[in-house]
Design a protein around this motif. Sequence first.
Motif, short mmCIF file in Angstrom:
data_model
loop_
_atom_site.label_atom_id
_atom_site.label_comp_id
_atom_site.label_asym_id
_atom_site.label_seq_id
_atom_site.Cartn_x
_atom_site.Cartn_y
_atom_site.Cartn_z
N ASP A 1 0.84 -1.19 0.00
CA ASP A 1 0.00 0.00 0.00
C ASP A 1 0.88 1.25 0.00
N LEU A 2 0.63 2.12 -0.98
CA LEU A 2 1.40 3.35 -1.11
C LEU A 2 0.47 4.55 -1.04
N GLN A 3 0.94 5.63 -0.43
CA GLN A 3 0.19 6.88 -0.43
C GLN A 3 1.15 8.05 -0.65
N PHE A 4 0.74 8.98 -1.51
CA PHE A 4 1.43 10.25 -1.68
C PHE A 4 0.43 11.35 -1.33
N ASN A 5 0.88 12.36 -0.60
CA ASN A 5 -0.04 13.41 -0.18
C ASN A 5 0.63 14.77 -0.19
N VAL A 6 -0.19 15.79 -0.39
CA VAL A 6 0.23 17.18 -0.25
C VAL A 6 -0.76 17.87 0.68
N SER A 7 -0.26 18.76 1.53
CA SER A 7 -1.10 19.37 2.57
C SER A 7 -0.86 20.87 2.64
N GLY B 1 5.95 2.64 6.91
CA GLY B 1 6.77 3.85 6.90
C GLY B 1 5.91 5.06 6.61
N GLU B 2 6.32 6.21 7.16
CA GLU B 2 5.59 7.46 6.96
C GLU B 2 6.58 8.61 7.03
N LEU B 3 6.41 9.60 6.17
CA LEU B 3 7.29 10.76 6.18
C LEU B 3 6.52 12.00 5.77
N GLY B 4 7.06 13.16 6.16
CA GLY B 4 6.45 14.44 5.80
C GLY B 4 7.49 15.54 5.90
N ILE B 5 7.29 16.60 5.09
CA ILE B 5 8.22 17.72 5.12
C ILE B 5 7.49 18.99 4.71
N ASN B 6 7.77 20.08 5.41
CA ASN B 6 7.25 21.39 5.03
C ASN B 6 8.10 21.93 3.88
N VAL B 7 7.45 22.26 2.76
CA VAL B 7 8.20 22.71 1.59
C VAL B 7 8.18 24.22 1.42
N ASP C 1 6.54 29.77 6.85
CA ASP C 1 7.41 30.31 7.90
C ASP C 1 7.94 29.24 8.84
N PHE C 2 7.32 28.07 8.88
CA PHE C 2 7.76 27.01 9.79
C PHE C 2 8.41 25.88 9.00
N ASP C 3 9.68 25.61 9.32
CA ASP C 3 10.33 24.42 8.78
C ASP C 3 9.91 23.21 9.61
N GLY C 4 9.96 22.05 9.01
CA GLY C 4 9.64 20.85 9.76
C GLY C 4 9.72 19.62 8.89
N ASN C 5 10.05 18.50 9.49
CA ASN C 5 10.05 17.23 8.77
C ASN C 5 10.00 16.09 9.78
N ASP D 1 0.73 30.66 5.80
CA ASP D 1 0.40 29.37 5.19
C ASP D 1 1.66 28.51 5.15
N VAL D 2 1.47 27.24 5.42
CA VAL D 2 2.56 26.27 5.32
C VAL D 2 2.10 25.14 4.40
N PHE D 3 2.91 24.81 3.42
CA PHE D 3 2.60 23.73 2.48
C PHE D 3 3.59 22.59 2.70
N SER D 4 3.08 21.39 2.69
CA SER D 4 3.92 20.22 2.98
C SER D 4 3.58 19.07 2.05
N ALA D 5 4.49 18.11 1.99
CA ALA D 5 4.30 16.90 1.19
C ALA D 5 4.73 15.70 2.01
N GLY D 6 4.18 14.53 1.67
CA GLY D 6 4.53 13.35 2.45
C GLY D 6 4.05 12.08 1.78
N GLY D 7 4.22 11.00 2.52
CA GLY D 7 3.80 9.71 1.99
C GLY D 7 3.75 8.65 3.06
N LYS D 8 3.11 7.53 2.72
CA LYS D 8 3.01 6.37 3.61
C LYS D 8 3.22 5.11 2.80
N TYR D 9 3.71 4.09 3.50
CA TYR D 9 3.90 2.78 2.85
C TYR D 9 3.63 1.68 3.86
N ARG D 10 2.91 0.65 3.41
CA ARG D 10 2.65 -0.51 4.26
C ARG D 10 2.68 -1.78 3.40
N LYS D 11 3.34 -2.81 3.94
CA LYS D 11 3.41 -4.09 3.26
C LYS D 11 3.30 -5.22 4.27
#
Length: 657
Positions: A341-347, A392-398, A401-405, A373-383
């Motif tokens: 299972d794969l997921q790609f997301n933008v927030s 697995g899951e990851l996310g990052i602010n792209v 004003d706020f950095d984050g990952n 406004d903060v825009f971020s991208a991420g994804g999930k994976y399950r097997k």
Amino acid sequence: MIRLILVFFLVFLFNNVSAQTKPKLSKEQMERLRKQDSLNPDLNNRGAKQEKAKISDYLIISHKNDTTFVDTTLTIRKEYKFNYLRKDNFGLIPFSNLGQTYNSLTYNFENTSLMPSFGARARHFNYMEIEDVNYYRVPTPLTELLYKSAFEQGQLADSFFTVNTSPQLNFSIAYKGLRSLGKYQHLLTSTGNFRFTTNYQTKNNRYLARAHIVMQDLLNQENGGLRDDMIENFENGVEEFLDRSILEVNFENAENILRGKRFHLEHNYSIIRKKDSLSKNKLSIGHIISLKDKSYQYDQTSVSTSYFGSAFASSNQRDRVTLENFYNQLQLNYSNNIIGDLQFNVSSNNYNYGYNKVVVLNGNTITNRLKGDVFSAGGKYRKQFKKFELFGELGINVSGDFDGNFLKAHATFKLNSDLSATASINHSSKAPNYNVLLYQSNYTNYNWRNNFNNTETQQLAFQLKSKKIADISVDYSTINDYTYFKRDATGIPDGEFVPIKPFQNTETISYLRVKLDKEIKVGKFALQNTLLYQNVQDDNNILNVPQLTTRNTLYYSSHVFKKAMYLQTGVTFNYFTKYNMNSYDPLLAEFYVQTDKEYGGFPRLDFFVNAKIRQTRIYIKAEHFNSAFTGYNYFAAPNNPYRDFTVRFGVVWNFFL
């Protein structure tokens, strides 16, 4: 405008297609639910025979789509969860009154958030987040009623009702309310948590949705704890002061309240769906939309300069801060029998935090708003492959004003029916809480605007689960740029007021936790043990926790009265070693670091008698019955005593219609 659009959208949705991702149900459960549904045309025939529902058909679906069913059994785990929070509070020590805050004896630095938290964290123990809301699917209407006595005047009540109007559509509504006067002066608590959920799926299961509305208000009167000259009277057990209302407190004219509203929707549409177990591919798009509106307010009729320092005005103080956060996430989900299972997301996060005034202090203007406004991208994976699961899951602010990952991953291997092992890793970089970055108050010392670095954490964790051996978990965390509150004596002459301010630690903190959970049964007797060992390597003594925390319950369980009632009775022992316990600041609703005195090292013994009659569970407990003969040295925080001996009663009642 955004809020009005979202409210209209949710109201429209609730009346048409609200709610959830479908849990995996067996064919037998699906057929039983179809037959039992109150709107099923087959039941309009008077000759139709209705199949009796099973308890396993009353489903509870978590935020993560983990599905369980309603449990009306009486177990020691239920005893641990029969409290104000309605969850196991091991690792927390409550203040004297029900509905007050808790001091934390342990911390978990696993994090998957990309945005700062609101602040006023001491008020959030009973604040229901998105992860705390469940969804339901039931063959017949289900009601649960909870009652528990409080301290002095008041009670705790939690009422819940859910119904499926069709196999596709479910609604639930619930309200938890508390009012408790407390044993000490000016310590009234009054809280309410309203929640409404709905979930829906089309008959072909192509469109799935779930949504909730949560409204909360958590009010506490604040007295600043016992005055310093009263501590001796408390610790020495002076008979006159065993009536706790006689003990004098720091002030009796303040209260704080946390309010929150949230409108949340998750929905998903399958473009390519699996029609049977032989299908290999599934493709869907998902959308999450969430509007959060929070406020924290501190009111005081006249200032307490001896406790908080100087103030701009001497009376009718009101400090109020608000946060509006509008969140959107778009998802693309793909599943394949081979890949997983794969997921790609933008927030996106649109945030607006701050105050309706501008403060000028020592000639410097302190801004009153953090918004953007903060825009971020991420994804999930399950097997899942036989006995092995990888997630697995990851996310990052792209931008913003706020950095984050963050990065989170775990692997689970099920060795046999009893034994499973999990290894996980978590990395996080996140901005400090909003109230660390910006705060304004009538009290001059409580005004700041900081540009702190992100707090970075890394955690390695291992878990072994076995009923025969034990449940053992180990995690090791390193924390960089940790933020905290502490009194700042820099430049303050001896004997003068020392203010509380936020700081950022420049050294790396290493934090190890080892937890063991094991139950030993001999006949109708059992000994449930939970043991936590903690070790902190911190040169600045910022992160303080007890080295050893333990909870041990010896209890007896048996059917009585020809199995008409199930009885459970026993004694629970709680203990944690002495350490530099954090102090509580009622204006910030935050705990702050103190290294002047160690607290802890006192035993807490509770005697309980619990019973189950049909679907009713009855709880009676003599809390801290050893308080009079093991010494009055028990504190939940400096100047804030733990609870004296008291007897409390409660009941949980389920109705299946």
